[in-house]
Write a protein that holds these residues in place. Structure first.
Motif, PDB file in Angstrom:
ATOM      1  N   LEU A 107       1.477  -2.109  -2.110  1.00 41.05           N
ATOM      2  CA  LEU A 107       0.804  -2.617  -3.306  1.00 41.05           C
ATOM      3  C   LEU A 107      -0.571  -3.185  -2.973  1.00 41.05           C
ATOM      4  O   LEU A 107      -1.561  -2.901  -3.656  1.00 41.05           O
ATOM      5  N   LYS A 108      -0.646  -3.980  -1.900  1.00 42.37           N
ATOM      6  CA  LYS A 108      -1.910  -4.625  -1.549  1.00 42.37           C
ATOM      7  C   LYS A 108      -2.940  -3.608  -1.057  1.00 42.37           C
ATOM      8  O   LYS A 108      -4.129  -3.719  -1.364  1.00 42.37           O
ATOM      9  N   THR A 109      -2.475  -2.619  -0.304  1.00 39.54           N
ATOM     10  CA  THR A 109      -3.387  -1.574   0.167  1.00 39.54           C
ATOM     11  C   THR A 109      -3.944  -0.787  -1.006  1.00 39.54           C
ATOM     12  O   THR A 109      -5.154  -0.514  -1.083  1.00 39.54           O
ATOM     13  N   THR A 110      -3.063  -0.408  -1.929  1.00 38.21           N
ATOM     14  CA  THR A 110      -3.484   0.358  -3.109  1.00 38.21           C
ATOM     15  C   THR A 110      -4.468  -0.443  -3.950  1.00 38.21           C
ATOM     16  O   THR A 110      -5.517   0.069  -4.369  1.00 38.21           O
ATOM     17  N   PHE A 111      -4.130  -1.697  -4.190  1.00 45.67           N
ATOM     18  CA  PHE A 111      -4.981  -2.555  -5.019  1.00 45.67           C
ATOM     19  C   PHE A 111      -6.351  -2.756  -4.371  1.00 45.67           C
ATOM     20  O   PHE A 111      -7.395  -2.580  -5.020  1.00 45.67           O
ATOM     21  N   ALA A 112      -6.363  -3.138  -3.099  1.00 42.26           N
ATOM     22  CA  ALA A 112      -7.630  -3.411  -2.407  1.00 42.26           C
ATOM     23  C   ALA A 112      -8.497  -2.155  -2.319  1.00 42.26           C
ATOM     24  O   ALA A 112      -9.719  -2.206  -2.529  1.00 42.26           O
TER      25      ALA A 112
END
Length: 383
Positions: A222-227
């Motif tokens: 989730l964090k990789t996709t969002f960032a």
């Protein structure tokens, strides 16, 4: 707190480039590992080789490690560290709420501090929270709001795919900017303070390791996709809090969601801090441990303390960075690896010992670098 840090991940990629993507994955793996070894310190093998839970809290682990020096020394250090970090987290929520409300309702003639007081008033019912069950329900609502925020930002970014370019990623890095990115990325995963209580309240504690693996895996995705999507959308124009990049109509909506999330997040660290204080008081005054008057006094004092510090502490962000570099790194990397080595040394393989030592060194370097940068910032401000 993790949600607030997540909003800074695109900005972290701006300063860390491709290495930032690797750091997001590495931080997930390291925080998952330290969570596991911390919980391992709660257990000892019995005569039959079965693992038995002989400790309940972070404090118990610390006392077990320091019992030769002093029976309560380790627990005191851990409790002070936890309370400082939790209080600073609560203060951060008030500061952020005041800032977001001020920007969302700029047409209202009120200062950020006044808006912080307004947010504080909505938190007064926290005085009456007595069980973790209520906190867990508020945390569920907080998670729901968090996913709404992430969904809105990612959806908008996907509508801007036509302007994405991998050329926006930096190859050269400024060392101090990179250290800021490391701090934001690592501390978006920290949760070690709450893990002993969480594991102890699970219906099947044997599933804890599996739960930790999956939650960190999905958090990493989730964090990789969002960032990545946010940074590819705005590139060099990426702001410190990514919601500031959104169009005005979406920015106001997301800011209000963030205020809601901050206020719903406040009860968890607040409850944890007061429970630590209750535990300490119980050792010296059993008769009044759960008296209603004492409970209201402690909770009320904590609430008032967070408001006063949010209102009157100058350059709070820098002080937050300084305390976070000490307490955050200690609770996430230094203490779990140190305690694991101390309590399980004879049971650990050579590779496990190397892993713990490596995590300790990495945590020390991150803490030292963060302290240096924060002190430098404070010196520049006070000039």
């Amino acid at each position: 707190l993790q949600g607030i840090f997540v909003l800074g991940l695109p900005y972290a990629l701006l300063h860390s480039g491709y290495s930032g993507l690797l750091l997001i994955v590495l931080a997930a793996a390291l925080c998952c590992y330290t969570g596991k070894i911390l919980i391992a310190c709660l257990y000892e093998e019995n005569e039959n080789g079965q693992l038995i839970r002989v400790r309940d809290t972070y404090e118990d682990i610390a006392n077990a490690c320091c019992k030769k020096l002093s029976p309560n020394l380790g627990g005191i250090v851990v409790n002070v560290t936890q309370v400082v970090e939790l209080i600073m987290t609560c203060i951060l929520y008030l500061v952020v709420s005041g800032n977001l409300l001020s920007h969302s309702f700029s047409f209202v003639p009120m200062t950020e501090k006044t808006w912080s007081v307004f947010a504080f008033v909505t938190l007064l019912p926290c005085i009456f929270i007595r069980t973790l069950k209520i906190v867990s329900k508020l945390s569920q609502l907080c998670s729901l709001v968090h996913f709404v925020i992430i969904f809105v930002v990612i959806t908008y970014c996907l509508t801007q795919m036509h302007q994405w370019s991998w050329a926006k990623f930096r190859l050269s890095l400024e060392f101090e900017d990179f250290l800021v990115s490391v701090g934001v990325i690592i501390f978006s995963y920290t949760s070690q303070i709450f893990l002993p209580t969480l594991e102890g309240n699970m219906k099947n504690p044997g599933e804890f390791r599996c739960m930790l693996n999956w939650t960190h895996f999905f958090a990493c995705i989730l964090k990789t996709t969002f960032a990545l999507t946010a940074f590819l959308t705005w590139g060099e124009k990426t702001k410190e809090v990514i919601t500031d990049n959104l169009p005005s109509f979406l920015e106001t909506l997301v800011n209000l969601c963030l205020v809601t999330k901050a206020l719903l997040s406040y009860p968890l660290p607040f409850f944890a801090a007061t429970e630590i204080v209750y535990s300490c008081i119980s050792k010296y005054n059993h008769s009044n441990y759960r008296s209603p008057l004492l409970a209201l006094t402690v909770r009320g004092s904590f609430l008032l303390l967070t408001l006063l510090m949010a209102m009157f502490t100058p350059h709070f962000a820098l002080l937050m960075g300084l305390s976070g570099s000490v307490t955050g790194a200690a609770m996430t990397f230094l203490l779990p690896s140190l305690f694991h080595l101390k309590l399980r040394w004879k049971k650990l393989s050579f590779l496990e010992k190397c892993a713990d030592i490596s995590v300790f060194i990495l945590g020390f370097l991150c803490s030292f670098a963060g302290i240096v940068c924060s002190i430098k910032g404070l010196l520049e401000v006070f000039g």
